[in-house]
Design a protein around this motif. Structure first.
Motif, PDB file in Angstrom:
ATOM      1  N   PRO A  39      -3.018   8.684   4.904  1.00  0.00           N
ATOM      2  CA  PRO A  39      -3.063   9.631   3.782  1.00  0.00           C
ATOM      3  C   PRO A  39      -2.400  10.976   4.076  1.00  0.00           C
ATOM      4  O   PRO A  39      -1.793  11.576   3.184  1.00  0.00           O
ATOM      5  CB  PRO A  39      -4.566   9.788   3.521  1.00  0.00           C
ATOM      6  CG  PRO A  39      -5.152   8.476   3.946  1.00  0.00           C
ATOM      7  CD  PRO A  39      -4.346   8.082   5.161  1.00  0.00           C
ATOM      8  N   VAL A  40      -2.475  11.457   5.314  1.00  0.00           N
ATOM      9  CA  VAL A  40      -1.877  12.757   5.631  1.00  0.00           C
ATOM     10  C   VAL A  40      -0.356  12.690   5.540  1.00  0.00           C
ATOM     11  O   VAL A  40       0.282  13.542   4.903  1.00  0.00           O
ATOM     12  CB  VAL A  40      -2.328  13.235   7.023  1.00  0.00           C
ATOM     13  CG1 VAL A  40      -1.561  14.498   7.423  1.00  0.00           C
ATOM     14  CG2 VAL A  40      -3.825  13.502   7.033  1.00  0.00           C
ATOM     15  N   SER A  41       0.247  11.696   6.162  1.00  0.00           N
ATOM     16  CA  SER A  41       1.712  11.587   6.110  1.00  0.00           C
ATOM     17  C   SER A  41       2.184  11.245   4.706  1.00  0.00           C
ATOM     18  O   SER A  41       3.263  11.679   4.288  1.00  0.00           O
ATOM     19  CB  SER A  41       2.205  10.552   7.114  1.00  0.00           C
ATOM     20  OG  SER A  41       1.651   9.273   6.866  1.00  0.00           O
ATOM     21  N   LEU A  56      -4.434   2.772   3.922  1.00  0.00           N
ATOM     22  CA  LEU A  56      -5.838   2.940   4.286  1.00  0.00           C
ATOM     23  C   LEU A  56      -6.217   1.864   5.304  1.00  0.00           C
ATOM     24  O   LEU A  56      -5.364   1.116   5.774  1.00  0.00           O
ATOM     25  CB  LEU A  56      -6.726   2.851   3.033  1.00  0.00           C
ATOM     26  CG  LEU A  56      -6.504   3.926   1.969  1.00  0.00           C
ATOM     27  CD1 LEU A  56      -7.319   3.624   0.721  1.00  0.00           C
ATOM     28  CD2 LEU A  56      -6.854   5.310   2.520  1.00  0.00           C
ATOM     29  N   ALA A  57      -7.479   1.776   5.615  1.00  0.00           N
ATOM     30  CA  ALA A  57      -7.950   0.786   6.583  1.00  0.00           C
ATOM     31  C   ALA A  57      -7.799  -0.627   6.017  1.00  0.00           C
ATOM     32  O   ALA A  57      -7.761  -0.815   4.797  1.00  0.00           O
ATOM     33  CB  ALA A  57      -9.418   1.064   6.921  1.00  0.00           C
ATOM     34  N   THR A  90      -8.027  -0.427  -0.446  1.00  0.00           N
ATOM     35  CA  THR A  90      -6.879   0.068  -1.202  1.00  0.00           C
ATOM     36  C   THR A  90      -7.396   1.172  -2.109  1.00  0.00           C
ATOM     37  O   THR A  90      -8.519   1.628  -1.947  1.00  0.00           O
ATOM     38  CB  THR A  90      -6.177  -1.063  -1.986  1.00  0.00           C
ATOM     39  OG1 THR A  90      -4.979  -0.557  -2.584  1.00  0.00           O
ATOM     40  CG2 THR A  90      -7.085  -1.654  -3.060  1.00  0.00           C
ATOM     41  N   GLY A  91      -6.592   1.597  -3.060  1.00  0.00           N
ATOM     42  CA  GLY A  91      -7.071   2.656  -3.938  1.00  0.00           C
ATOM     43  C   GLY A  91      -5.946   3.506  -4.475  1.00  0.00           C
ATOM     44  O   GLY A  91      -4.865   3.003  -4.773  1.00  0.00           O
ATOM     45  N   LEU A  92      -6.199   4.806  -4.552  1.00  0.00           N
ATOM     46  CA  LEU A  92      -5.225   5.741  -5.117  1.00  0.00           C
ATOM     47  C   LEU A  92      -5.356   7.083  -4.420  1.00  0.00           C
ATOM     48  O   LEU A  92      -6.469   7.557  -4.186  1.00  0.00           O
ATOM     49  CB  LEU A  92      -5.469   5.928  -6.622  1.00  0.00           C
ATOM     50  CG  LEU A  92      -4.513   6.909  -7.309  1.00  0.00           C
ATOM     51  CD1 LEU A  92      -3.216   6.204  -7.677  1.00  0.00           C
ATOM     52  CD2 LEU A  92      -5.141   7.534  -8.539  1.00  0.00           C
TER      53      LEU A  92
END
Length: 266
Positions: free
Chosen positions: A160-162, A181-182, A186-188
């Motif tokens: 998420p940071v990059s 993510l791990a 998943t997600g947004l």
């Protein structure tokens, strides 16, 4: 009632592109003007597929007719999806400029349909370059997946940071679908509000999920509300050949918003 103009693909069977966006938005009371960039029998992932791109000259004449009838300025938003070649990208850029001239404050959502991991680009590279150079600067909101964000920015998105750092290179608000993510998640990632939505990753999800999400965003829904509808639709569609947009409409249309987590230090 909002009115959305969508320029994307259309299939005769199944729910991807316009064939996903139309029934979802109409179920929620949104008026849609639909312009197909390609017309296919079904999603190309099936063993047999037939169809072809709609000629740009034909789409342009349709847009001019809409404009002369006084309807181009009636739209609250323009959404672009699958664009098969640079000429269709140029048409989309011209459409955005004409629609904005007719309706100041128009919301422009660009779903940069370029490719995905692990296959990479599934549009010609010249089409991807044209989209990057001509549509991305015109967008208010972008809805790329992780591969597409990395390709557009030239920056790896490993977490998420990059991903947030990559999105910061773009002027538009970036709603990153399927962020890194791990495993099993998943997600947004909403890089504008620094919010992350985590949901379980499922196998057997039919095609068209991204098309539904970008359509809901174009209609003015907050990401939390759009994801609430989308997750209920995904749950009802697992293992099915196509998204269960029609049979599961009473369920997904009434689904509550999801709750995000705030990412600090970004």
């Amino acid at each position: 009632m909002p009115r959305i103009l969508i320029l994307s693909s259309l299939v005769a069977h199944g729910h991807v592109g316009l064939s996903a966006a139309l029934p979802v938005l109409q179920r929620l009371g949104v008026e849609v003007t639909a312009l197909p960039t390609v017309v296919l029998s079904n999603h190309p992932g099936w063993p047999h597929v037939a169809g072809a791109p709609v000629p740009v000259a034909q789409l342009d004449s349709m847009l001019r007719a809409l404009d002369k009838n006084g309807w181009l300025g009636d739209h609250d938003a323009v959404l672009t999806g699958y664009l098969p070649d640079p000429a269709h990208v140029a048409l989309a850029a011209d459409l955005i400029d004409r629609a904005r001239a007719a309706r100041p404050g128009l919301r422009v959502v660009v779903d940069p349909v370029l490719g995905d991991l692990p296959k990479g680009l599934y549009v010609p590279e010249e089409a991807a370059q044209a989209l990057r150079d001509r549509l991305v600067p015109r967008a208010d909101i972008l809805t790329p997946n992780t591969f597409e964000l990395g390709w557009l920015t030239g920056q790896p998105c490993l977490d998420p940071v990059s991903a947030h750092q990559a999105a910061a290179r773009l002027a538009a608000r970036v709603l990153l679908t399927s962020p890194p993510l791990a495993p099993g998640e998943t997600g947004l990632l909403d890089t504008f509000l620094c919010q992350l939505f985590r949901v379980p990753r499922h196998d057997g999800v039919p095609h068209g999920v991204g098309d539904v999400f970008s359509a809901l965003i174009a209609a003015g829904l907050a990401p939390s509300a759009a994801l609430g509808h989308l997750q209920a639709l995904i749950s009802a569609s697992l293992g099915q050949p196509h998204l269960a947009i029609i049979p599961a409409a009473p369920v997904w249309a009434a689904a509550p918003p999801l709750v995000p987590e705030t990412l600090h230090g970004l």
